[in-house]
Design a protein around this motif. Structure first.
Motif, PDB file in Angstrom:
ATOM      1  N   ALA A 111     -40.189 -22.406  55.597  1.00 56.18           N
ATOM      2  CA  ALA A 111     -39.901 -21.947  56.952  1.00 56.18           C
ATOM      3  C   ALA A 111     -38.420 -21.668  57.154  1.00 56.18           C
ATOM      4  O   ALA A 111     -38.041 -20.975  58.097  1.00 56.18           O
ATOM      5  CB  ALA A 111     -40.379 -22.979  57.971  1.00 56.18           C
ATOM      6  N   SER A 112     -37.571 -22.199  56.275  1.00 55.75           N
ATOM      7  CA  SER A 112     -36.126 -22.060  56.475  1.00 55.75           C
ATOM      8  C   SER A 112     -35.389 -22.261  55.160  1.00 55.75           C
ATOM      9  O   SER A 112     -35.949 -22.768  54.173  1.00 55.75           O
ATOM     10  CB  SER A 112     -35.631 -23.103  57.484  1.00 55.75           C
ATOM     11  OG  SER A 112     -35.783 -24.411  56.946  1.00 55.75           O
ATOM     12  N   LEU A 113     -34.126 -21.868  55.160  1.00 59.59           N
ATOM     13  CA  LEU A 113     -33.281 -22.100  53.988  1.00 59.59           C
ATOM     14  C   LEU A 113     -33.027 -23.600  53.823  1.00 59.59           C
ATOM     15  O   LEU A 113     -32.859 -24.090  52.704  1.00 59.59           O
ATOM     16  CB  LEU A 113     -31.958 -21.347  54.132  1.00 59.59           C
ATOM     17  CG  LEU A 113     -31.151 -21.142  52.853  1.00 59.59           C
ATOM     18  CD1 LEU A 113     -31.960 -20.407  51.805  1.00 59.59           C
ATOM     19  CD2 LEU A 113     -29.873 -20.360  53.143  1.00 59.59           C
ATOM     20  N   HIS A 114     -32.988 -24.331  54.949  1.00 62.55           N
ATOM     21  CA  HIS A 114     -32.870 -25.786  54.864  1.00 62.55           C
ATOM     22  C   HIS A 114     -34.002 -26.373  54.024  1.00 62.55           C
ATOM     23  O   HIS A 114     -33.767 -27.226  53.159  1.00 62.55           O
ATOM     24  CB  HIS A 114     -32.916 -26.400  56.278  1.00 62.55           C
ATOM     25  CG  HIS A 114     -31.595 -26.479  56.951  1.00 62.55           C
ATOM     26  ND1 HIS A 114     -31.101 -25.445  57.732  1.00 62.55           N
ATOM     27  CD2 HIS A 114     -30.641 -27.446  56.967  1.00 62.55           C
ATOM     28  CE1 HIS A 114     -29.915 -25.785  58.201  1.00 62.55           C
ATOM     29  NE2 HIS A 114     -29.609 -26.986  57.758  1.00 62.55           N
ATOM     30  N   GLN A 115     -35.219 -25.927  54.281  1.00 62.77           N
ATOM     31  CA  GLN A 115     -36.360 -26.445  53.536  1.00 62.77           C
ATOM     32  C   GLN A 115     -36.274 -26.056  52.062  1.00 62.77           C
ATOM     33  O   GLN A 115     -36.577 -26.858  51.178  1.00 62.77           O
ATOM     34  CB  GLN A 115     -37.664 -25.928  54.137  1.00 62.77           C
ATOM     35  CG  GLN A 115     -38.902 -26.511  53.471  1.00 62.77           C
ATOM     36  CD  GLN A 115     -40.195 -25.962  54.035  1.00 62.77           C
ATOM     37  OE1 GLN A 115     -40.200 -25.182  54.990  1.00 62.77           O
ATOM     38  NE2 GLN A 115     -41.314 -26.355  53.442  1.00 62.77           N
ATOM     39  N   LEU A 116     -35.828 -24.843  51.793  1.00 62.02           N
ATOM     40  CA  LEU A 116     -35.677 -24.382  50.415  1.00 62.02           C
ATOM     41  C   LEU A 116     -34.665 -25.237  49.680  1.00 62.02           C
ATOM     42  O   LEU A 116     -34.936 -25.753  48.582  1.00 62.02           O
ATOM     43  CB  LEU A 116     -35.243 -22.916  50.408  1.00 62.02           C
ATOM     44  CG  LEU A 116     -35.148 -22.211  49.056  1.00 62.02           C
ATOM     45  CD1 LEU A 116     -36.522 -22.013  48.461  1.00 62.02           C
ATOM     46  CD2 LEU A 116     -34.435 -20.877  49.196  1.00 62.02           C
ATOM     47  N   ALA A 117     -33.474 -25.413  50.263  1.00 66.56           N
ATOM     48  CA  ALA A 117     -32.418 -26.196  49.617  1.00 66.56           C
ATOM     49  C   ALA A 117     -32.793 -27.654  49.474  1.00 66.56           C
ATOM     50  O   ALA A 117     -32.503 -28.308  48.465  1.00 66.56           O
ATOM     51  CB  ALA A 117     -31.122 -26.046  50.416  1.00 66.56           C
ATOM     52  N   ARG A 118     -33.444 -28.197  50.501  1.00 65.23           N
ATOM     53  CA  ARG A 118     -33.851 -29.611  50.465  1.00 65.23           C
ATOM     54  C   ARG A 118     -34.867 -29.850  49.351  1.00 65.23           C
ATOM     55  O   ARG A 118     -34.829 -30.861  48.656  1.00 65.23           O
ATOM     56  CB  ARG A 118     -34.431 -30.003  51.823  1.00 65.23           C
ATOM     57  CG  ARG A 118     -34.723 -31.497  51.963  1.00 65.23           C
ATOM     58  CD  ARG A 118     -35.051 -31.884  53.394  1.00 65.23           C
ATOM     59  NE  ARG A 118     -36.227 -31.169  53.893  1.00 65.23           N
ATOM     60  CZ  ARG A 118     -36.202 -30.252  54.845  1.00 65.23           C
ATOM     61  NH1 ARG A 118     -35.053 -29.902  55.415  1.00 65.23           N
ATOM     62  NH2 ARG A 118     -37.318 -29.656  55.257  1.00 65.23           N
ATOM     63  N   SER A 119     -35.770 -28.912  49.176  1.00 65.57           N
ATOM     64  CA  SER A 119     -36.800 -29.066  48.151  1.00 65.57           C
ATOM     65  C   SER A 119     -36.200 -29.013  46.757  1.00 65.57           C
ATOM     66  O   SER A 119     -36.623 -29.722  45.847  1.00 65.57           O
ATOM     67  CB  SER A 119     -37.860 -27.976  48.317  1.00 65.57           C
ATOM     68  OG  SER A 119     -38.505 -28.084  49.569  1.00 65.57           O
ATOM     69  N   VAL A 120     -35.203 -28.134  46.566  1.00 66.05           N
ATOM     70  CA  VAL A 120     -34.542 -28.019  45.268  1.00 66.05           C
ATOM     71  C   VAL A 120     -33.782 -29.300  44.957  1.00 66.05           C
ATOM     72  O   VAL A 120     -33.745 -29.759  43.803  1.00 66.05           O
ATOM     73  CB  VAL A 120     -33.568 -26.816  45.255  1.00 66.05           C
ATOM     74  CG1 VAL A 120     -32.697 -26.863  44.010  1.00 66.05           C
ATOM     75  CG2 VAL A 120     -34.345 -25.515  45.311  1.00 66.05           C
ATOM     76  N   ALA A 121     -33.170 -29.906  45.976  1.00 59.94           N
ATOM     77  CA  ALA A 121     -32.331 -31.065  45.761  1.00 59.94           C
ATOM     78  C   ALA A 121     -33.124 -32.316  45.406  1.00 59.94           C
ATOM     79  O   ALA A 121     -32.606 -33.261  44.838  1.00 59.94           O
ATOM     80  CB  ALA A 121     -31.487 -31.333  47.015  1.00 59.94           C
ATOM     81  N   ARG A 122     -34.421 -32.340  45.752  1.00 58.26           N
ATOM     82  CA  ARG A 122     -35.214 -33.558  45.514  1.00 58.26           C
ATOM     83  C   ARG A 122     -35.516 -33.779  44.038  1.00 58.26           C
ATOM     84  O   ARG A 122     -35.640 -32.839  43.299  1.00 58.26           O
ATOM     85  CB  ARG A 122     -36.525 -33.464  46.298  1.00 58.26           C
ATOM     86  CG  ARG A 122     -36.308 -33.669  47.792  1.00 58.26           C
ATOM     87  CD  ARG A 122     -37.608 -33.460  48.532  1.00 58.26           C
ATOM     88  NE  ARG A 122     -37.401 -33.683  49.952  1.00 58.26           N
ATOM     89  CZ  ARG A 122     -38.296 -33.406  50.893  1.00 58.26           C
ATOM     90  NH1 ARG A 122     -39.441 -32.884  50.555  1.00 58.26           N
ATOM     91  NH2 ARG A 122     -38.056 -33.652  52.149  1.00 58.26           N
TER      92      ARG A 122
END
Length: 281
Positions: free
Chosen positions: A270-281
């Protein structure tokens, strides 16, 4: 129990995206070690290349920009049709735009091919804004979020260069892309071939000297994602700004917006926040 279900779904999504960028598990997506024919250790770069769309991906174009473009584009097309002695009422203009958008991926391509319109004139008239900066809406912290994604980033937009350059500068992202590819540059053998042209996407892979599987296209337009997937790219569908997408600019997304993830979409965010957060996990 509901909390547990949500957590499980979120975790599964994060794992999916990590697989998306980890092209050579169990190796890191940053590099793979191997031996050459002399027995020496060599490192092969497997860092992903991110191809980012602009409108409704990095900012909310549906808020004010797309409605303004629709008005400008309809007015300009009506003038062209009227000058040619063709039907130029609102329904005729809308039908023509939809026809060209479906056939070529951009109304511009159809107008150039069938009405001898100069691309620069069309793009200039369609992207006239009284105050572009006031029309831009986006999520916070874009620069930080892009930095969290490993690998090079290329802006790949069907928007014109002057407009997309202005938007990037306003967002503070103009120094964070290795290349800026606008619609004027999307040509194959001298012919305009904007997204979702597979010919142009293959040309891009060739010029970048990179395998399709190492590329991740981040887009709101599912037609473009489907074309990318067909040639072997990875795909991330950005859905957060699609709620108010104008009908012509988002015909297929309208039907798919609340649907399950299509088979040609590797990851839905839904957002770039979600994209970046998922990569960081």
């Amino acid at each position: 129990m509901a909390v547990a279900v949500v957590a499980a779904v979120t975790t599964a999504a994060a794992m999916m995206l990590r697989r998306l960028i980890s092209f050579s598990a169990p190796f890191s997506f940053f590099q793979i070690a191997a031996k050459n024919n002399r027995g020496k250790i060599i490192v092969a770069n497997t860092t992903p290349l991110w191809l980012f769309d602009l409108d409704n991906t990095l900012h909310n174009a549906s808020h004010a920009i797309f409605p303004a473009i629709n008005v400008n584009m309809n007015g300009y097309i009506a003038q062209i049709l009227q000058h040619a002695g063709l039907a130029s009422d609102a329904d005729s203009v809308s039908a023509l735009r939809q026809q060209y958008w479906q056939r070529y991926g951009a109304t511009l391509a159809g107008m150039v091919r069938h009405h001898a319109v100069r691309a620069e004139d069309f793009l200039r008239e369609a992207h006239r804004f009284d105050n572009l900066a006031q029309m831009i809406r986006t999520e916070r912290g874009l620069v930080h979020l892009l930095k969290r994604l490993p690998g090079r980033k290329i802006l790949l937009t069907n928007a014109p260069r002057a407009y997309s350059k202005s938007v990037l500068r306003h967002l503070g992202l103009h120094l964070h892309f290795a290349r800026h590819i606008s619609i004027e540059s999307m040509q194959v053998h001298g012919q305009l071939r904007p997204k979702p042209s597979r010919q142009f996407l293959r040309k891009l892979l060739a010029t970048q000297r990179i395998a399709a599987r190492r590329c991740i296209l981040v887009e709101d337009t599912v037609e473009n994602l489907r074309a990318a997937k067909q040639i072997g790219m990875r795909t991330a569908w950005m859905t957060g700004y699609l709620r108010h997408t104008p009908p012509v600019a988002g015909m297929m997304q309208k039907a798919l917006r609340l649907a399950r993830r299509p088979a040609y979409v590797d990851f839905k965010v839904a957002s770039l926040h979600q994209l970046a957060r998922s990569v960081a996990r």
